[in-house]
Design an enzyme around this catalytic site. Sequence first.
Site, PDB file in Angstrom:
ATOM      1  N   ASP A   1       3.592 -33.108 -23.426  1.00 13.00           N
ATOM      2  CA  ASP A   1       2.935 -32.329 -22.194  1.00 13.00           C
ATOM      3  C   ASP A   1       3.029 -33.138 -20.445  1.00 13.00           C
ATOM      4  O   ASP A   1       1.668 -33.861 -20.433  1.00 13.00           O
ATOM      5  CB  ASP A   1       1.615 -33.491 -22.765  1.00 13.00           C
ATOM      6  CG  ASP A   1       1.560 -32.416 -24.675  1.00 13.00           C
ATOM      7  OD1 ASP A   1       2.131 -31.799 -24.323  1.00 13.00           O
ATOM      8  OD2 ASP A   1       0.266 -32.690 -24.814  1.00 13.00           O
TER       9      ASP A   1
ATOM     10  N   ASP B   1       6.100 -29.394 -25.148  1.00 20.14           N
ATOM     11  CA  ASP B   1       5.503 -28.680 -24.960  1.00 20.14           C
ATOM     12  C   ASP B   1       4.948 -29.018 -23.582  1.00 20.14           C
ATOM     13  O   ASP B   1       3.519 -29.583 -22.696  1.00 20.14           O
ATOM     14  CB  ASP B   1       4.247 -28.851 -25.545  1.00 20.14           C
ATOM     15  CG  ASP B   1       4.061 -28.947 -27.195  1.00 20.14           C
ATOM     16  OD1 ASP B   1       5.034 -28.013 -27.821  1.00 20.14           O
ATOM     17  OD2 ASP B   1       3.340 -29.303 -27.613  1.00 20.14           O
TER      18      ASP B   1
END
Length: 367
Positions: free
Chosen positions: A207, A228
């Site tokens: 992230d 991600d």
Amino acid sequence: MNSIMKQTTFTILILLMINSCSCISHSKSSNELKVAEEGYINWVKSWGSLKHTPFQEAKNKLKPCKTIKVHKKSKKGGFTSIQQAINSIPIFNQCRVVIYVAKGTYREKVEIPSTMAYITIQGASMKKTIIVWDDTANRTGNNGKPLGTYGSATFAVNSPYFIAKNITFKNKAPIPRSGELGKQAVAMRISADTAAFIHCKFIGSQDTLYDHQGRHYFKNCHIQGSVDFIFGNGLSLYEGCHLHAKTNAFGALTAQKRDSLLEDTGFSFVNCKVTGSGALYLGRAWGTFSRVVFAYTYMDKIILPRGWYDWGDKNRQMTVFFGQFKCSGPGASHGGRVSWSRELTQEEAEPFISLSFINGHEWINNL
């Protein structure tokens, strides 16, 4: 859906209900009911398309009214930390303030409040000016509770018309072990409309870049992570960016959060380059209506043949919009892609591949 969209949606639905009741009570005309139904259907279609945006017209201010200098050595003048410089700006700022950050590594956690619009942060270069911190989602904050992914950001922007140039944003938390929880570590969180990043670097693992909400433009940036590492529900155009995976296992480049047909959000990558290590999905369907497009992008062999993952929910295969257009490289072949992704035609790709995708002609000028 943001608060403006929610309020607009609620208002229109109420008006439609009133209109329908009026039709029934006064004339009970089937033709009038049909017109109301068709109007509602057309409204839903327009909100689901890329030809409509819930954002108001953007009017940027680029001529600076004030400049501030930040240097690690106090003898050089100005401030010695970026947060100090930001704190010196009026809380309700309404003119362009440019903060020049000299070369060096600034070990600090920075946040710009929502009322402080028109801020520019400009470094010496992405190699020479670095802002770094190491928070993770499971770390305890000042309130005694975990920071969460949102609060883990090294640099957080909550104000509109933000610009960053020639600077690196880094979260140096180590790459988490497989299955390890609470290790999300955001380098940059952008939670406001009309932000631009030019020649910037974003370094992290899980992230890295929280593309939270609003219209955003990334030009010639370097973004590195593992899982991600570009995620959120922004409406964002990435142009000429280098996307670099750093993992020894499976990873994912994007996790786009569009949860409704009515949300005009999505990520578009144009003339980018994808490299790195491990085995990488182009994207995971974090949102039910997740929308991501790659156009004219080079993809290294690290891209998994399937390309995309449905987040373990097969129903999302019917609602997501995942597409490629004229991509190249050993990882770009569409032959092995999941059946619910798309190889776009010129007409289908057109809305995604220019500044019009983010209404850029309104607020991106001479950056």
